[in-house]
Design a protein around this motif. Structure first.
Motif, mmCIF file in Angstrom:
data_model
loop_
_atom_site.group_PDB
_atom_site.id
_atom_site.type_symbol
_atom_site.label_atom_id
_atom_site.label_comp_id
_atom_site.label_asym_id
_atom_site.label_seq_id
_atom_site.Cartn_x
_atom_site.Cartn_y
_atom_site.Cartn_z
ATOM 1 N N ILE A 224 0.815 -1.196 0.095
ATOM 2 C CA ILE A 224 0.049 -0.003 0.025
ATOM 3 C C ILE A 224 0.844 1.284 0.025
ATOM 4 C CG2 ILE A 224 -1.697 -1.120 1.253
ATOM 5 C CD1 ILE A 224 -1.005 0.434 3.536
ATOM 6 N N HIS A 225 0.404 2.284 -0.294
ATOM 7 C CA HIS A 225 0.969 3.794 -0.125
ATOM 8 C C HIS A 225 0.195 4.551 0.942
ATOM 9 C CE1 HIS A 225 -1.992 6.319 -2.251
ATOM 10 N NE2 HIS A 225 -2.066 5.640 -3.107
ATOM 11 N N LEU A 226 1.113 5.292 1.597
ATOM 12 C CA LEU A 226 0.561 6.140 2.666
ATOM 13 C C LEU A 226 0.466 7.592 1.973
ATOM 14 C CD1 LEU A 226 1.713 3.671 4.140
ATOM 15 C CD2 LEU A 226 1.069 4.649 6.293
ATOM 16 N N PHE A 227 0.190 7.612 0.995
ATOM 17 C CA PHE A 227 0.271 9.028 0.236
ATOM 18 C C PHE A 227 1.623 9.708 0.070
ATOM 19 C CE2 PHE A 227 -4.138 8.189 1.662
ATOM 20 C CZ PHE A 227 -4.813 8.383 0.159
ATOM 21 N N ASP A 228 1.480 11.024 -0.233
ATOM 22 C CA ASP A 228 2.552 11.842 -0.578
ATOM 23 C C ASP A 228 3.315 12.798 0.297
ATOM 24 O OD1 ASP A 228 0.140 12.793 -1.423
ATOM 25 O OD2 ASP A 228 1.211 14.482 -1.902
ATOM 26 N N ARG A 229 4.614 13.214 -0.013
ATOM 27 C CA ARG A 229 5.182 14.094 0.622
ATOM 28 C C ARG A 229 5.821 15.288 -0.408
ATOM 29 N NH1 ARG A 229 7.194 9.678 4.349
ATOM 30 N NH2 ARG A 229 8.703 9.460 2.974
ATOM 31 N N GLU A 230 5.847 16.558 -0.043
ATOM 32 C CA GLU A 230 6.489 17.369 -0.704
ATOM 33 C C GLU A 230 7.924 17.806 -0.413
ATOM 34 O OE1 GLU A 230 7.296 19.940 -3.528
ATOM 35 O OE2 GLU A 230 5.220 19.786 -3.494
ATOM 36 N N CYS A 231 9.174 17.697 -1.318
ATOM 37 C CA CYS A 231 10.364 17.736 -0.677
ATOM 38 C C CYS A 231 11.087 18.656 -1.683
ATOM 39 C CB CYS A 231 11.049 16.455 -0.574
ATOM 40 S SG CYS A 231 10.233 15.020 0.462
ATOM 41 N N SER A 232 10.527 19.803 -2.130
ATOM 42 C CA SER A 232 11.323 20.560 -3.255
ATOM 43 C C SER A 232 11.928 21.718 -2.276
ATOM 44 C CB SER A 232 10.090 21.290 -4.152
ATOM 45 O OG SER A 232 9.266 20.532 -4.726
ATOM 46 N N ILE A 233 11.723 21.891 -1.225
ATOM 47 C CA ILE A 233 12.452 22.782 -0.436
ATOM 48 C C ILE A 233 13.894 22.166 -0.007
ATOM 49 C CG2 ILE A 233 12.637 24.584 1.426
ATOM 50 C CD1 ILE A 233 10.798 25.367 -0.640
ATOM 51 N N GLN A 234 14.750 22.487 -0.775
ATOM 52 C CA GLN A 234 16.151 21.982 -0.770
ATOM 53 C C GLN A 234 17.295 22.826 -1.123
ATOM 54 O OE1 GLN A 234 16.480 18.609 -4.003
ATOM 55 N NE2 GLN A 234 14.551 18.347 -3.273
ATOM 56 N N ILE A 241 12.931 21.487 4.310
ATOM 57 C CA ILE A 241 11.577 21.399 4.793
ATOM 58 C C ILE A 241 10.742 20.440 3.866
ATOM 59 C CG2 ILE A 241 9.472 22.783 4.900
ATOM 60 C CD1 ILE A 241 11.093 25.376 5.325
ATOM 61 N N GLU A 242 9.836 19.532 4.489
ATOM 62 C CA GLU A 242 8.943 18.528 3.789
ATOM 63 C C GLU A 242 7.922 18.953 4.387
ATOM 64 O OE1 GLU A 242 13.186 16.440 4.512
ATOM 65 O OE2 GLU A 242 11.538 17.453 5.929
ATOM 66 N N GLU A 243 6.531 18.438 3.670
ATOM 67 C CA GLU A 243 5.504 18.579 3.846
ATOM 68 C C GLU A 243 4.396 17.390 3.272
ATOM 69 O OE1 GLU A 243 3.180 21.977 2.436
ATOM 70 O OE2 GLU A 243 5.084 22.729 1.529
ATOM 71 N N ALA A 244 3.227 17.049 4.186
ATOM 72 C CA ALA A 244 2.243 16.216 3.707
ATOM 73 C C ALA A 244 1.172 16.753 3.961
ATOM 74 C CB ALA A 244 2.712 14.627 4.486
ATOM 75 N N PRO A 245 0.101 16.351 3.114
ATOM 76 C CA PRO A 245 0.508 16.192 1.336
ATOM 77 C C PRO A 245 1.145 17.398 0.837
ATOM 78 C CG PRO A 245 -1.584 16.765 1.497
ATOM 79 C CD PRO A 245 -1.217 16.874 3.026
ATOM 80 N N SER A 246 1.636 17.104 -0.762
ATOM 81 C CA SER A 246 1.966 18.047 -1.362
ATOM 82 C C SER A 246 0.968 18.959 -1.987
ATOM 83 C CB SER A 246 2.710 17.487 -2.807
ATOM 84 O OG SER A 246 3.054 18.503 -3.914
ATOM 85 N N SER A 247 1.164 20.272 -2.123
ATOM 86 C CA SER A 247 0.076 21.268 -2.454
ATOM 87 C C SER A 247 0.120 21.553 -3.871
ATOM 88 C CB SER A 247 0.484 22.590 -1.970
ATOM 89 O OG SER A 247 1.704 23.037 -2.379
ATOM 90 N N CYS A 248 0.833 20.423 -4.655
ATOM 91 C CA CYS A 248 0.812 20.620 -6.133
ATOM 92 C C CYS A 248 0.094 19.596 -6.892
ATOM 93 C CB CYS A 248 2.259 20.829 -6.626
ATOM 94 S SG CYS A 248 3.085 19.184 -6.485
ATOM 95 N N LEU A 249 -0.457 18.723 -6.152
ATOM 96 C CA LEU A 249 -1.105 17.586 -6.678
ATOM 97 C C LEU A 249 -2.778 17.718 -6.909
ATOM 98 C CD1 LEU A 249 1.026 14.427 -5.727
ATOM 99 C CD2 LEU A 249 1.249 16.064 -7.783
ATOM 100 N N GLU A 250 -3.318 17.557 -7.875
ATOM 101 C CA GLU A 250 -4.840 17.268 -7.837
ATOM 102 C C GLU A 250 -5.018 15.905 -7.308
ATOM 103 O OE1 GLU A 250 -6.920 19.561 -8.022
ATOM 104 O OE2 GLU A 250 -5.625 21.167 -8.703
#
Length: 450
Positions: A224-234, A241-250
């Protein structure tokens, strides 16, 4: 089914503390290994048993396979948890565990080997129907082939170490004139970092988001998957900085990517926790980057929005248990942000800041979690990763999570050493970040490195 009585943690710092706490809740004894530089570290004090395995240099301690295995065998441990970094993605270490009859809390050595070679992983995903970035079929043999491929797929391109990680052995090439020097630089850095100079090449996506999916799989093939994380701030390919979920996905794109992540794991017979990483371009096309065959630094963001304890799930899977939940039982509640607080000086080229911590105050409150191994009087050693702690905030939505993180960073006090807190505050207050309008080049532009 096996029942673990004693687990050795082959790591240090906050992840070792995190694992020890999970084991305590499961009534499992823990063994901490440590270097002479970590004698006063928190994980040493918290474990049931602690054994010094060498000097401060990682090669003489946390990367010394034989000493760690000898300790594990002599103390009769049932399993070893490698955390992240160090030996967590070392297929030889996983194989040694298998041969010694000690459970490796992670995937099989074959899965680590296949995903550890980025070029091999890319081909496996491509053959399994997971989208990959246009690039080389296998390794680049020589400079002549590199020129030919780069002209074919078009500049800019990115050269990557086949055994890479953490941004090592990676170079972005904008034109033909840069290719020769960057080609040799990447190979040299790859050899020095990983003992393997093999490289491959991909088209470089100039404006992209880095989005990863957390997966769990048991030994019976349930995945299974437990959805996504945004990791673009690098910065320099190191996440900040990471966040869940990503703000860029519909939602439809999130569903598609989740299915691809599960497909990727099943393609290699994967079990344990793992992360499938993707790049998302401006047109919302997504491409496989790599699979991390271990627990991630940013795993708490997923834990907060799903309510799933990933470390406990790892241990349960290693014991032979089936997953404790199905895909339709996993849902996202709220939004989580994580800031990595590092001992470094942003005003001095991000140079490491070792030394003794004086006054220390960690933030708290509803929805605020701090994972750390530091305390007042703790001396930050010079040998290891600079991360001091992770602050993770859960809000009802992204806006509230950002407000909570700003408050937490304002409350945080670390005296005696330099930290990156001021830069973290600057990022969180930037209008583009607030609005979710950023990509992987955001930090470089913010600090004037681009």
């Amino acid at each position: 089914m096996s029942s673990f009585q004693r687990i050795l943690i082959a790591n240090r710092g906050e992840i070792a503390v995190r694992i020890i706490r999970a084991c305590r809740e499961m009534n499992i004894e823990t063994v901490a290994v440590y270097s002479t530089a970590d004698k006063e570290s928190l994980h040493v004090a918290l474990a049931d048993y602690s054994i010094c395995i060498g000097s401060g240099s990682p090669r003489d301690s946390y990367l010394h396979l034989e000493r760690i295995m000898s300790t594990a065998v002599s103390l009769g441990v049932d399993a070893i948890h490698p955390g992240y970094g160090f030996l967590s993605e070392n297929s030889r270490f996983a194989k040694m565990c298998e041969e010694c009859g000690i459970a490796f809390i992670g995937p099989s050595s074959d899965a680590i080997l296949n995903m550890g070679n980025k070029s091999t992983a890319r081909e496996l995903m491509k053959n399994s129907g997971v989208p990959v970035i246009p690039g080389s079929d296998g390794l680049i043999r020589d400079l002549e082939q590199a020129y030919e491929l780069a002209e074919g797929i078009g500049f800019p391109v990115i050269i990557k170490a086949s055994m890479g990680g953490g941004g090592k052995g990676m170079r972005i090439v904008h034109n033909r004139d840069e290719l020769a020097s960057f080609f040799h630089q990447a190979k040299t850095e790859a050899q020095n970092a990983f003992g393997d100079a093999s490289i491959y090449m991909e088209k470089y996506i100039t404006s992209s988001r880095h989005v990863e999916f957390q997966i769990l799989a048991d030994k019976a093939g349930n995945t299974i998957h437990l959805f996504d994380r945004e990791c673009s701030i690098q910065r320099n390919n190191q996440k900040m900085i990471e966040e869940a979920p990503s703000s860029c996905l519909e939602e439809e794109k999130r569903r598609q990517m989740g299915e691809s992540a599960v497909l990727a794991a099943k393609a290699i017979g994967y079990y344990s926790a793992g992360t499938v990483e993707f790049l998302v371009d401006e047109d919302h096309n997504y491409y496989f980057i790599e699979m991390n065959t271990r627990i991630q630094v940013e795993h708490p963001t997923t834990e907060l929005v799903t309510g799933v304890d990933l470390i406990k799930e790892q241990i349960r899977i290693a014991q032979g248990h089936s997953l404790s939940l199905t895909q339709d039982q996993v849902c996202i509640r709220g939004h989580a942000l994580e800031c990595r607080i590092n001992a470094e000086d942003p005003d001095n080229a991000f140079s490491p800041s070792a030394g003794k911590i004086g006054n220390l105050h960690l933030p708290g409150g509803n929805g605020v979690r701090v994972d750390t191994h530091i305390y007042p009087g703790y001396t930050v050693p010079v040998y290891y990763d600079s991360m001091l702690c992770k602050i993770i905030c859960l809000g009802a939505d992204r806006e509230e999570a950002i407000r909570k993180m700003r408050s937490a960073l304002k409350e945080l006090t670390v005296e005696g050493i330099k930290t990156n807190v001021t830069l973290q505050k600057r990022i969180l207050s930037h209008p583009a970040f607030e609005q979710g309008h950023f990509d992987t080049g955001f930090v470089a532009k913010l600090i004037g490195q681009d």
